[in-house]
Design a protein around this motif. Structure first.
Motif, PDB file in Angstrom:
ATOM      1  N   ALA B  79       9.947  10.898   1.679  1.00  0.00           N
ATOM      2  CA  ALA B  79      11.290  11.126   1.308  1.00  0.00           C
ATOM      3  C   ALA B  79      12.147   9.904   0.628  1.00  0.00           C
ATOM      4  O   ALA B  79      12.934  10.318  -0.258  1.00  0.00           O
ATOM      5  CB  ALA B  79      12.131  11.761   2.636  1.00  0.00           C
ATOM      6  N   THR B  80      11.615   8.698   0.782  1.00  0.00           N
ATOM      7  CA  THR B  80      12.473   7.543   0.546  1.00  0.00           C
ATOM      8  C   THR B  80      11.792   7.259  -0.874  1.00  0.00           C
ATOM      9  O   THR B  80      10.758   7.103  -1.199  1.00  0.00           O
ATOM     10  CB  THR B  80      12.016   6.297   1.267  1.00  0.00           C
ATOM     11  N   THR B  81      12.759   7.233  -1.953  1.00  0.00           N
ATOM     12  CA  THR B  81      12.137   7.173  -3.366  1.00  0.00           C
ATOM     13  C   THR B  81      11.498   5.793  -3.417  1.00  0.00           C
ATOM     14  O   THR B  81      10.532   5.783  -4.321  1.00  0.00           O
ATOM     15  CB  THR B  81      13.316   7.012  -4.100  1.00  0.00           C
ATOM     16  N   THR B  82      11.832   4.769  -2.997  1.00  0.00           N
ATOM     17  CA  THR B  82      11.130   3.563  -3.119  1.00  0.00           C
ATOM     18  C   THR B  82       9.725   3.470  -2.677  1.00  0.00           C
ATOM     19  O   THR B  82       9.155   2.416  -2.776  1.00  0.00           O
ATOM     20  CB  THR B  82      11.968   2.344  -2.946  1.00  0.00           C
ATOM     21  N   LYS B  83       9.604   4.323  -1.531  1.00  0.00           N
ATOM     22  CA  LYS B  83       8.239   4.161  -1.023  1.00  0.00           C
ATOM     23  C   LYS B  83       7.199   4.997  -1.696  1.00  0.00           C
ATOM     24  O   LYS B  83       6.175   5.549  -0.880  1.00  0.00           O
ATOM     25  CB  LYS B  83       8.457   4.682   0.494  1.00  0.00           C
ATOM     26  N   ARG B  84       7.643   5.964  -2.926  1.00  0.00           N
ATOM     27  CA  ARG B  84       6.725   6.666  -3.402  1.00  0.00           C
ATOM     28  C   ARG B  84       5.411   6.201  -4.315  1.00  0.00           C
ATOM     29  O   ARG B  84       6.000   5.194  -4.879  1.00  0.00           O
ATOM     30  CB  ARG B  84       7.392   7.841  -4.025  1.00  0.00           C
ATOM     31  N   VAL B 194       3.727  -2.945  -0.779  1.00  0.00           N
ATOM     32  CA  VAL B 194       4.868  -3.544   0.002  1.00  0.00           C
ATOM     33  C   VAL B 194       5.661  -2.338   0.721  1.00  0.00           C
ATOM     34  O   VAL B 194       5.950  -3.002   1.797  1.00  0.00           O
ATOM     35  CB  VAL B 194       5.965  -4.108  -1.260  1.00  0.00           C
ATOM     36  N   ASP B 195       5.663  -1.192   0.263  1.00  0.00           N
ATOM     37  CA  ASP B 195       6.331  -0.093   0.988  1.00  0.00           C
ATOM     38  C   ASP B 195       5.905   1.203   0.790  1.00  0.00           C
ATOM     39  O   ASP B 195       6.488   2.233   1.336  1.00  0.00           O
ATOM     40  CB  ASP B 195       7.914  -0.349   0.942  1.00  0.00           C
TER      41      ASP B 195
END
Lengths: 139, 360
Positions: B79-84, B194-195
C-alpha cells in the motif's frame, strides 16, 4: 490516474513522528502510511539518528516537499553542485490542519529545514549524508 | 536474419527459449496445492497501485500489486508507495551510452564488466581505478561512487555486473528510456534494500506439512536479506518458513519452524546470482536446499519438534513483516508450493526459472 516521482526522504529521528503523520495525511488512501520506519545512523549501529523512505511518491506530494538536487562534478575530485528548492510551507500547514494535526508556529518550516529530500537513490543519498542503515539483530 | 548473423551480432542470447515451455501451473498447482506463483515478466499480473487499478505498462514503474498465477488468489501487495519494488530490465549502469559523456554511477562491491568502442578512453576513479581503451575489461569495484571520465569518442558503452556479462549490449538513454526488449533482457523486481516489500493476505497452509519454495534472485548484499517468509517472524511463530540470503552475513538459508524449535539448511556462497530451491517437511522436521540445480554441500540441522501442518499466515516478500531485514537485489521469480515436490517437478521448475533469468 496518479503519476509518481522517485524521491529519497531522510528525516532526523526527532521529526520522525511528525513527518510520518504528514505523509499519511498528504497521500491518498494508505499510500503514505508506514513511511520512515528504516533507521539510520552514522556508523550503522544503534541508536538511530535518522529515518529513511525511498521510492515513488505521488507527483503532487513531491511538489510540496523541498528538494535537494546533487549534480556530480565532471572533474575528478571536485565536489558536486547542490541546488535547493524550498518546500511549500503554507500548503503543508493547511494539510496538517485539515488532518487535525496541531502544530506550533514554524513547525513545518523547521521540519523542512531539517529533512533531506533528494532525487538520488537511497544508497547514494545515504553516502552523500554519511549515514548507514542501523542494523538490528538477525535471525 | 540467418543464425550466423545473429551470432555475429552478439545476439546469441535470443536463442535461449523464453516461452513457458512447461505449464508450471499444471505441473505444480493442479491438485489444489496451496501456494503462490509470481512472475514479474508477465505484465498482465503487475499493477502500480495496491488496488490493482493502474497497470504496469513499462519498465521502471512501481509494482504495488503482483497477481498470483497459481490460481489461489494470493496476490502480493504494498500500500505504501515508497515501499513498492520497481519492475526493471536494466543491466547497463550507464546513461546516454551511444556517445558517452563523463558521469558518476553507484557500484556494488563486486566484479563488473566495461565494454565500449571508439577511439577515446575512459578513466575510472572512486570505487575502481585505471585508464581503459576500447574493448572489454573486467573491473573489480568496491561499494560507492565510481566516476567515468571520458576523453575522445566513446561509443556504445556498457558497464554492468559481471554476472550479467552473458546478456547483449544494452542501449541506455535515460533511467527510464533504455532497451528493454524482453527477448534480450530478463524482467525482475528491484528491491532497494531500504524499505521495499510485498505481502499477501493469509495463506492457509494448515492442510500440509510439506513445502517447496523456488526463487530466482540476484544480490550482492553482505547483510541478511529476506526473500520470503510466512508469518511476521519465524522466530516467534511456529509452523512457518523463511528463505534468506546472507544469514549472519555469510549463508543462504532456509528455516522451518515446527511446533517448537527450528530446522534449517544453509550454505555459504560466493555467487551473487542464485536459483534457490528449498524444501521442508514438518513431520521430521527437516529442511533441504539446492542451488542452481545442485544439492551438494549444504549443512542441515534441526532442533524442531513435529507439527501437523504449516500455519495460516501472510507471505512476506523482500522484508521481514515488511519492516526489517530488507532484500537489496533483484527478484526474477518466486514460487511457493505447499506440497512435497518430486525431483522432476523441482528440476523442471528450476529450468523454468533459469529461462526467466536468461541464464546461459
Amino acid at each position: 490516474m496518479s503519476t509518481y516521482t522517485r524521491r529519497t526522504i531522510i528525516v532526523p529521528a526527532a521529526f520522525q513522528q511528525l513527518a510520518q503523520a504528514l505523509c499519511a495525511a498528504a497521500a491518498e488512501g494508505d499510500a503514505g502510511k508506514g513511511m520512515l520506519t528504516t533507521g539510520l545512523s552514522a556508523t550503522g549501529a544503534l541508536p538511530t539518528t535518522h529515518y529513511i523512505s525511498s521510492g515513488y511518491i505521488f507527483d503532487d506530494f513531491a511538489a510540496l516537499l523541498p528538494l535537494t538536487t546533487v549534480e556530480p562534478s565532471t572533474e575528478d575530485g571536485e565536489p558536486g553542485t547542490v541546488t535547493e528548492r524550498p518546500g511549500n510551507v503554507p500548503v503543508v500547514e493547511g494539510l496538517a490542519a485539515q488532518a487535525g494535526i496541531t502544530l506550533p508556529p514554524g513547525a513545518i518550516a523547521a521540519l523542512f529545514d531539517a529533512i533531506d529530500v533528494m532525487e538520488l537513490g537511497p544508497w547514494e543519498a545515504m553516502e552523500w549524508l554519511g549515514l548507514r542503515i542501523a542494523q538490528e539483530a538477525e535471525e | 536474419m540467418s543464425a550466423h548473423s545473429i551470432t555475429s551480432r552478439g545476439l546469441a542470447g535470443r536463442k535461449i527459449p523464453q516461452g513457458t515451455l512447461t505449464p508450471i501451473g499444471a505441473l505444480l498447482f493442479a491438485a489444489s496445492e496451496p501456494g503462490a506463483w509470481y512472475d514479474p515478466s508477465d505484465l498482465s499480473t503487475l499493477f502500480q497501485d495496491s488496488a490493482g487499478t493502474t497497470p504496469v505498462t513499462a519498465v521502471e514503474q512501481p509494482v504495488g500489486r503482483m497477481l498470483d498465477k497459481s490460481g489461489r488468489g494470493n496476490h502480493a501487495t504494498q500500500a505504501t508507495t515508497t515501499k513498492r519494488p520497481v519492475l526493471s530490465r536494466r543491466v547497463n549502469l550507464l546513461l546516454a551510452t551511444a556517445t558517452l559523456a563523463t558521469q558518476s554511477i553507484t557500484t556494488l562491491a563486486a566484479s563488473h564488466r566495461l565494454t565500449f568502442s571508439g577511439a577515446g578512453s575512459i578513466t575510472l576513479s572512486g570505487t575502481a581505478s585505471g585508464v581503459f581503451g576500447a574493448g572489454t575489461h573486467t573491473i573489480a569495484c568496491t561499494a560507492g561512487t565510481l566516476t567515468l571520465t571520458v576523453a575522445g569518442a566513446v561509443n556504445d558503452a556498457d558497464f554492468r555486473l559481471a554476472t550479467d556479462a552473458h546478456l547483449p549490449y544494452q542501449r541506455v538513454n535515460t533511467a527510464t528510456d533504455y532497451d528493454a526488449d524482453p527477448a534480450k533482457f530478463p524482467a525482475y523486481l528491484r528491491f532497494d534494500g531500504v524499505d521495499d516489500a510485498l505481502q499477501t493476505g493469509n495463506i492457509d497452509f494448515t492442510s500440509t506439512d510439506k513445502m517447496t519454495v523456488w526463487a530466482g534472485v540476484e544480490s550482492t548484499q553482505t547483510t541478511f536479506g529476506l526473500i520470503a517468509e510466512i508469518s511476521a517472524s519465524i522466530s516467534t511463530n511456529p509452523s512457518s518458513f523463511l528463505l534468506a540470503i546472507r544469514d549472519s552475513g555469510a549463508f543462504d538459508s532456509f528455516y522451518a519452524s515446527g511446533a517448537t524449535g527450528q530446522a534449517n539448511t544453509k550454505k555459504a556462497f560466493s555467487v551473487t546470482t542464485r536459483r534457490l530451491t528449498a524444501s521442508a517437511d514438518l513431520s521430521g522436521p527437516t529442511t533441504s536446499m539446492r542451488l542452481g540445480g545442485s544439492s551438494g554441500g549444504f549443512a542441515s540441522t534441526s532442533s524442531a519438534t513435529p507439527a501437523p501442518g504449516f500455519g495460516n499466515y501472510p507471505l512476506y516478500i523482500g522484508a521481514r513483516a515488511g519492516t526489517s531485514l530488507y532484500l537489496n537485489g533483484r527478484l526474477y521469480s518466486l514460487i511457493v508450493r505447499g506440497a512435497q515436490s518430486s525431483l522432476s517437478q523441482i528440476e523442471v521448475t528450476e529450468l523454468y526459472i533459469k529461462q526467466k533469468m536468461r541464464l546461459p
